[in-house]
Design a protein around this motif. Structure first.
Motif, PDB file in Angstrom:
ATOM      1  N   UNK A   1      40.341  36.357  14.669  1.00 39.71           N
ATOM      2  CA  UNK A   1      40.053  35.480  15.855  1.00 39.71           C
ATOM      3  C   UNK A   1      38.699  35.381  15.922  1.00 39.71           C
ATOM      4  N   UNK A   2      37.965  36.617  15.937  1.00 44.62           N
ATOM      5  CA  UNK A   2      36.433  36.639  15.671  1.00 44.62           C
ATOM      6  C   UNK A   2      35.676  35.798  14.873  1.00 44.62           C
ATOM      7  N   UNK A   3      36.201  36.015  13.535  1.00 43.00           N
ATOM      8  CA  UNK A   3      35.660  35.327  12.540  1.00 43.00           C
ATOM      9  C   UNK A   3      35.643  34.012  12.644  1.00 43.00           C
ATOM     10  N   UNK A   4      36.982  33.496  13.205  1.00 46.54           N
ATOM     11  CA  UNK A   4      37.426  31.940  13.279  1.00 46.54           C
ATOM     12  C   UNK A   4      36.180  31.471  14.325  1.00 46.54           C
ATOM     13  N   UNK A   5      36.177  32.100  15.315  1.00 47.36           N
ATOM     14  CA  UNK A   5      35.233  31.866  16.656  1.00 47.36           C
ATOM     15  C   UNK A   5      33.865  31.573  16.084  1.00 47.36           C
ATOM     16  N   UNK A   6      33.305  32.646  15.240  1.00 42.63           N
ATOM     17  CA  UNK A   6      31.786  32.488  14.632  1.00 42.63           C
ATOM     18  C   UNK A   6      31.601  31.336  13.823  1.00 42.63           C
ATOM     19  N   UNK A   7      32.764  31.115  12.869  1.00 41.01           N
ATOM     20  CA  UNK A   7      32.851  29.721  12.213  1.00 41.01           C
ATOM     21  C   UNK A   7      32.770  28.561  12.845  1.00 41.01           C
ATOM     22  N   UNK A   8      33.332  28.731  13.729  1.00 40.95           N
ATOM     23  CA  UNK A   8      33.427  27.292  14.581  1.00 40.95           C
ATOM     24  C   UNK A   8      32.137  27.086  15.246  1.00 40.95           C
ATOM     25  N   UNK A   9      31.682  28.121  15.956  1.00 31.70           N
ATOM     26  CA  UNK A   9      30.325  28.213  16.477  1.00 31.70           C
ATOM     27  C   UNK A   9      29.248  27.686  15.440  1.00 31.70           C
ATOM     28  N   UNK A  10      29.126  28.429  14.491  1.00 33.26           N
ATOM     29  CA  UNK A  10      28.071  28.036  13.368  1.00 33.26           C
ATOM     30  C   UNK A  10      28.160  26.775  12.859  1.00 33.26           C
ATOM     31  N   UNK A  11      29.244  26.190  12.536  1.00 33.32           N
ATOM     32  CA  UNK A  11      29.732  24.869  11.892  1.00 33.32           C
ATOM     33  C   UNK A  11      29.244  23.886  12.854  1.00 33.32           C
ATOM     34  N   UNK A  12      29.959  23.949  14.018  1.00 28.26           N
ATOM     35  CA  UNK A  12      29.627  22.749  15.123  1.00 28.26           C
ATOM     36  C   UNK A  12      28.232  22.842  15.492  1.00 28.26           C
ATOM     37  N   UNK A  13      27.650  23.742  15.985  1.00 25.87           N
ATOM     38  CA  UNK A  13      26.460  23.895  16.435  1.00 25.87           C
ATOM     39  C   UNK A  13      25.311  23.405  15.080  1.00 25.87           C
ATOM     40  N   UNK A  14      25.665  23.617  14.202  1.00 25.08           N
ATOM     41  CA  UNK A  14      24.902  23.379  12.922  1.00 25.08           C
ATOM     42  C   UNK A  14      24.848  21.800  12.642  1.00 25.08           C
ATOM     43  N   UNK A  15      25.752  21.000  13.413  1.00 31.00           N
ATOM     44  CA  UNK A  15      25.804  19.612  13.147  1.00 31.00           C
ATOM     45  C   UNK A  15      24.422  18.949  13.798  1.00 31.00           C
TER      46      UNK A  15
ATOM     47  N   UNK B   1      27.016  16.844  23.824  1.00 29.31           N
ATOM     48  CA  UNK B   1      26.192  15.505  24.266  1.00 29.31           C
ATOM     49  C   UNK B   1      25.740  14.631  23.403  1.00 29.31           C
ATOM     50  N   UNK B   2      26.278  13.330  23.260  1.00 29.37           N
ATOM     51  CA  UNK B   2      25.723  12.393  22.609  1.00 29.37           C
ATOM     52  C   UNK B   2      25.303  10.973  23.165  1.00 29.37           C
TER      53      UNK B   2
ATOM     54  N   UNK C   1      24.321   8.397  28.312  1.00 27.28           N
ATOM     55  CA  UNK C   1      24.706   9.637  27.775  1.00 27.28           C
ATOM     56  C   UNK C   1      26.376  10.069  27.608  1.00 27.28           C
ATOM     57  N   UNK C   2      27.019  10.581  26.853  1.00 28.08           N
ATOM     58  CA  UNK C   2      28.419  10.907  26.484  1.00 28.08           C
ATOM     59  C   UNK C   2      28.559  12.520  26.595  1.00 28.08           C
ATOM     60  N   UNK C   3      29.415  12.791  27.464  1.00 30.45           N
ATOM     61  CA  UNK C   3      29.882  14.326  27.360  1.00 30.45           C
ATOM     62  C   UNK C   3      31.162  14.222  26.449  1.00 30.45           C
TER      63      UNK C   3
ATOM     64  N   UNK D   1      23.943  12.627  17.918  1.00 31.50           N
ATOM     65  CA  UNK D   1      24.661  13.920  18.512  1.00 31.50           C
ATOM     66  C   UNK D   1      23.330  14.714  19.178  1.00 31.50           C
ATOM     67  N   UNK D   2      23.075  14.946  20.562  1.00 31.85           N
ATOM     68  CA  UNK D   2      22.014  15.502  21.161  1.00 31.85           C
ATOM     69  C   UNK D   2      22.124  17.017  21.365  1.00 31.85           C
TER      70      UNK D   2
END
Length: 101
Positions: A19-33, A63-64, A1-3, A40-41
């Motif tokens: 900033x709040x909008x950017x944070x929400x978009x980063x979270x949604x985009x990356x967690x959606x991967x 975690x990958x 496993x790789x962190x 990507x685990x």
């Protein structure tokens, strides 16, 4: 496993609302991967609860399966699309720590 841990600092010229909008978009985009990028685990993007002692704004904790999976993730079109649209235009600093567990 790789962190794969990333810390970003948002552009200080952004308003608090931006900033709040950017944070929400980063979270949604990356967690959606998860489920879209092979190997990507898990992904957790921390955007809330930041204390005044912090010197960054957003944390990615992922975690990958392997180092090869990390290398493939870096160039995967879905990841690149999120990075190019939701992250890079709004950040001024990036710090990375990758390690094997």
């Amino acid at each position: 496993m790789v962190k794969h841990i990333i810390l970003w600092t948002l552009n200080p010229e952004l308003s608090e609302e931006e900033k709040q909008n950017v944070k929400a978009n980063i979270k949604k985009g990356l967690e959606g991967l998860v489920g879209k990028v092979p190997g990507l685990l898990s992904v957790k993007v921390n955007v809330d609860g930041r204390l005044d002692t912090s010197n960054c704004d957003v944390m990615l904790d992922s975690t990958l399966e392997s180092f090869d999976a990390l290398k493939a993730y870096a160039v995967h079109p879905a990841h690149v699309a999120v990075a190019d649209s939701a992250v890079r235009p709004y950040t001024v600093q990036r710090t990375c720590l990758d390690y094997e567990e």
